[in-house]
Design an enzyme around this catalytic site. Structure first.
Site, short mmCIF file in Angstrom:
data_model
loop_
_atom_site.label_atom_id
_atom_site.label_comp_id
_atom_site.label_asym_id
_atom_site.label_seq_id
_atom_site.Cartn_x
_atom_site.Cartn_y
_atom_site.Cartn_z
N GLY A 163 0.81 -1.22 0.00
CA GLY A 163 0.00 0.00 0.00
C GLY A 163 0.84 1.26 0.00
CB CYS A 164 -0.34 4.75 0.28
SG CYS A 164 -1.57 4.67 -1.05
CG PHE A 165 3.05 1.72 4.54
CD1 PHE A 165 4.17 0.91 4.51
CD2 PHE A 165 1.80 1.12 4.73
CE1 PHE A 165 4.07 -0.46 4.66
CE2 PHE A 165 1.69 -0.26 4.88
CZ PHE A 165 2.82 -1.05 4.84
CG PHE A 373 1.06 9.15 5.80
CD1 PHE A 373 1.72 9.21 7.02
CD2 PHE A 373 1.08 10.28 4.98
CE1 PHE A 373 2.39 10.37 7.41
CE2 PHE A 373 1.74 11.44 5.36
CZ PHE A 373 2.40 11.48 6.58
#
Length: 389
Positions: A163-165, A373
């Protein structure tokens, strides 16, 4: 007889891990945010959902995104109608796209990074590949090794579904590899393609619609190594310290689930609020040892999950508007490219710093922070030291 301690000492690099080159790539298909709602509701046969379209138009208007790049063209979507339906079984069609496109886009970025680095690709010792777009065995790391013609004994590490982190995660891992293996040169690649998350609109799942308004495709590649070879390798940033933490009381804040319908995306809590509430603690932990407490005195690279996250972080820390300029510029030009975003921002910052005649790669400042994040809610922190231009 050589002792284990002596062997260990000989294996370690002397200096900190440095970013030696950065390359980026996007699909050719550029999508203008202003006209995207019309296209999206037409291609998904949802034009009768007038109120929902107006809602989506407002989401796009507030997104602070001007354009995005997408592998999914009108032609591809017309050939794959199941991808356009909300929650229709379509994983096979999506997988067929991303298992080819993710390594291909990654290769484009990697070729640029290797060219800037200026060393033969045979000197790459490690490969980290990260994507949240599909899964496969052997993985995208293997496919990229073949596409680039890397040596078969390159040490590979494949990260799927982070994911985005994960732009922060790959830097943390690359730092540890470079500093613990003398002479290591780590090729880091993040490649994201929204073919796994694209789907038609739903009245009942507006969080899915948020993703449709934000996500874009992109790949970024870095070369990371310690002890740069003088006159040959040119450091861009040094990585000094890293951390990863799960924000308290944040379970279920951001979720993604791989289903027959592709990767579903869920925003269940006040994500900007959770991030802004926990950012101070992360900064204190990172910068107290450096006696830095004025966060306007450092340069900023934050994963632009959406404009609200950046707004709340700015507000919480009383940051000057220019602190997030590089971050906001990348969001505006490319949208949220998940793990690749922060690496695009690194590239943007060092280029603009040089163009503007500033004295360091970090907007003329010495110290900076990079934040990722994402699902968990997970926060990645990387302390960076800039390099004189």
């Amino acid at each position: 007889m050589v002792s284990v301690a002596e062997i260990r000492q000989a294996q370690r690099a002397e200096g900190p891990a440095t970013i030696l080159a950065i390359g980026t790539a996007n699909p050719a298909n550029k999508v203008e945010q202003a006209t995207y709602p019309d296209f999206y509701f037409k291609i998904t046969n949802s034009e009768h959902k007038v109120e929902l379209k107006e809602k989506f138009q407002r989401m796009c208007d507030k997104s602070m995104i001007k354009s995005r790049y997408m592998y999914l063209t009108e032609e591809i979507l017309k050939e794959n109608p199941s991808v356009c339906e909300y929650m229709a079984p379509s994983l096979d069609a999506r997988q067929d796209m991303v298992v080819v496109e993710v390594p291909r886009l990654g290769k484009e970025a990697a070729v640029k990074a290797i060219k800037e680095w200026g060393q033969p690709k045979s000197k790459i010792t490690h490969l980290i590949f990260c994507t949240t777009s599909g899964v496969d065995m052997p993985g995208a790391d293997y496919q990229l090794t073949k596409l680039l013609g890397l040596r078969p004994y390159v040490k590979r590490y494949m990260m799927y579904q982070q994911g985005c982190f994960a732009g922060g995660t790959v830097l943390r891992l690359a730092k540890d590899l470079a500093e613990n293996n003398k002479g290591a040169r780590v090729l880091v690649v993040c490649s994201e393609v929204t073919a796994v998350t694209f789907r038609g609109p739903s009245d009942t799942h507006l969080d899915s619609l948020v993703g449709q308004a934000l996500f874009g495709d992109g790949a970024a590649a870095l070369i990371v190594g310690s002890d740069p070879v003088p006159e040959i390798e040119k450091p861009i940033f040094e990585m000094v310290w890293t951390a990863q933490t799960i924000a308290p009381d944040s379970e279920g804040a951001i979720d993604g689930h791989l289903r027959e319908a592709g990767l579903t995306f869920h925003l269940l809590k006040d994500v900007p609020g959770i991030v802004s509430k926990n950012i101070d603690k992360a900064l204190v932990e990172a910068f107290q040892p450096l006696n830095i407490s004025d966060y306007n005195s450092i340069f900023w690279i934050a994963h632009p999950g959406g404009p609200a996250i950046l707004d709340q972080v700015e507000q919480k820390l009383a940051l000057k508007p220019e602190k997030m300029k590089a971050t906001r510029d990348v969001l505006s030009e490319y949208g949220n490219m998940s793990s690749a975003c922060v690496l695009f921002i690194l590239d943007e910052m060092r280029k603009k710093s040089a163009q503007n005649g500033l004295k360091t790669t970090g907007e003329g400042l010495d110290w900076g922070v990079l934040f990722g994040f994402g699902p968990g809610l997970t926060i990645e922190t990387v302390v960076l030291h800039s390099v004189a231009i």
